[in-house]
Motif scaffolding. Structure first.
Motif, PDB file in Angstrom:
ATOM      1  N   LYS A  90       9.655   6.250  -0.216  1.00 64.65           N
ATOM      2  CA  LYS A  90       9.008   5.918   1.049  1.00 64.65           C
ATOM      3  C   LYS A  90       7.591   5.579   0.678  1.00 64.65           C
ATOM      4  O   LYS A  90       7.160   6.291  -0.111  1.00 64.65           O
ATOM      5  CB  LYS A  90       9.286   6.942   2.036  1.00 64.65           C
ATOM      6  N   THR A  91       7.064   4.796   1.750  1.00 63.24           N
ATOM      7  CA  THR A  91       5.491   4.428   1.567  1.00 63.24           C
ATOM      8  C   THR A  91       5.058   4.718   3.050  1.00 63.24           C
ATOM      9  O   THR A  91       5.791   4.673   4.101  1.00 63.24           O
ATOM     10  CB  THR A  91       5.279   2.868   1.368  1.00 63.24           C
ATOM     11  N   VAL A  92       3.964   5.553   2.972  1.00 62.55           N
ATOM     12  CA  VAL A  92       3.284   5.994   4.163  1.00 62.55           C
ATOM     13  C   VAL A  92       1.955   5.112   4.383  1.00 62.55           C
ATOM     14  O   VAL A  92       1.106   5.163   3.277  1.00 62.55           O
ATOM     15  CB  VAL A  92       3.083   7.510   4.593  1.00 62.55           C
ATOM     16  N   TYR A  93       1.949   4.357   5.515  1.00 61.51           N
ATOM     17  CA  TYR A  93       0.632   3.588   5.505  1.00 61.51           C
ATOM     18  C   TYR A  93      -0.194   4.414   6.670  1.00 61.51           C
ATOM     19  O   TYR A  93       0.330   4.805   7.810  1.00 61.51           O
ATOM     20  CB  TYR A  93       0.870   2.310   6.055  1.00 61.51           C
ATOM     21  N   GLY A  94      -1.437   4.323   6.430  1.00 62.70           N
ATOM     22  CA  GLY A  94      -2.336   5.182   7.375  1.00 62.70           C
ATOM     23  C   GLY A  94      -3.062   3.870   8.086  1.00 62.70           C
ATOM     24  O   GLY A  94      -3.574   2.924   7.577  1.00 62.70           O
ATOM     25  N   TYR A  95      -3.455   4.427   9.165  1.00 63.99           N
ATOM     26  CA  TYR A  95      -4.126   3.426  10.194  1.00 63.99           C
ATOM     27  C   TYR A  95      -5.439   4.026  11.128  1.00 63.99           C
ATOM     28  O   TYR A  95      -5.117   5.029  11.424  1.00 63.99           O
ATOM     29  CB  TYR A  95      -3.223   2.572  11.298  1.00 63.99           C
TER      30      TYR A  95
END
Length: 142
Positions: A90-95
């Motif tokens: 999985k990849t977690v993107y932060g915003y």
């Protein structure tokens, strides 16, 4: 110094994006996250379209948003995007969505997995896109 990368995109705020209180409706931030994520990927020289053409999708597995300050019609808005986690599955993107005064309006994360287009079975990002995976490893926030 760390070698992480943050992409920034300006958000076009339309009157139709507001709610009865005159602020940007909360669900629109998910579109802003997508704008940021797509821009982030493009900035690195990759594309969702190319991923799909090679037989894969990257659906959202989980989403989280914390609302700190309202954006209003007439404000300037920007979404900043980075990779927080990239474990091969999985990849977690932060915003961060900020206004024209650089005040944080919303902070959030989306978690994505890679699935095969034909059967939606999860597959390893690391195996399906090794170069892309390694690029994320090099630029994620550590």
């Amino acid at each position: 110094m760390e070698n992480y990368f943050i992409s920034t995109r300006e958000i076009q705020l339309y009157y139709a994006d507001t709610d009865m209180m005159g602020v940007i409706y909360h669900a629109n931030y998910l579109k802003f996250f997508e704008l940021g994520r797509t821009g982030f990927i493009e900035d690195l020289g990759y594309s969702y379209l190319a991923m799909e053409e090679s037989g894969y999708f990257a659906p959202v597995y989980d989403v989280q948003a914390t609302y700190k300050k309202p954006l209003r019609y007439g404000d300037r808005g920007f979404v900043q995007t980075w990779v927080e986690l990239n474990d091969g599955i999985k990849t977690v993107y932060g915003y961060k969505v900020v206004n024209g005064d650089d005040e944080i309006c919303v902070e959030g994360k989306t978690t994505h997995i890679i699935v095969k287009k034909d059967n939606f079975r999860p597959t390893s990002f690391k195996k399906a896109f090794p170069e892309w995976f390694l690029k994320y490893e090099a630029i994620k926030i550590k």
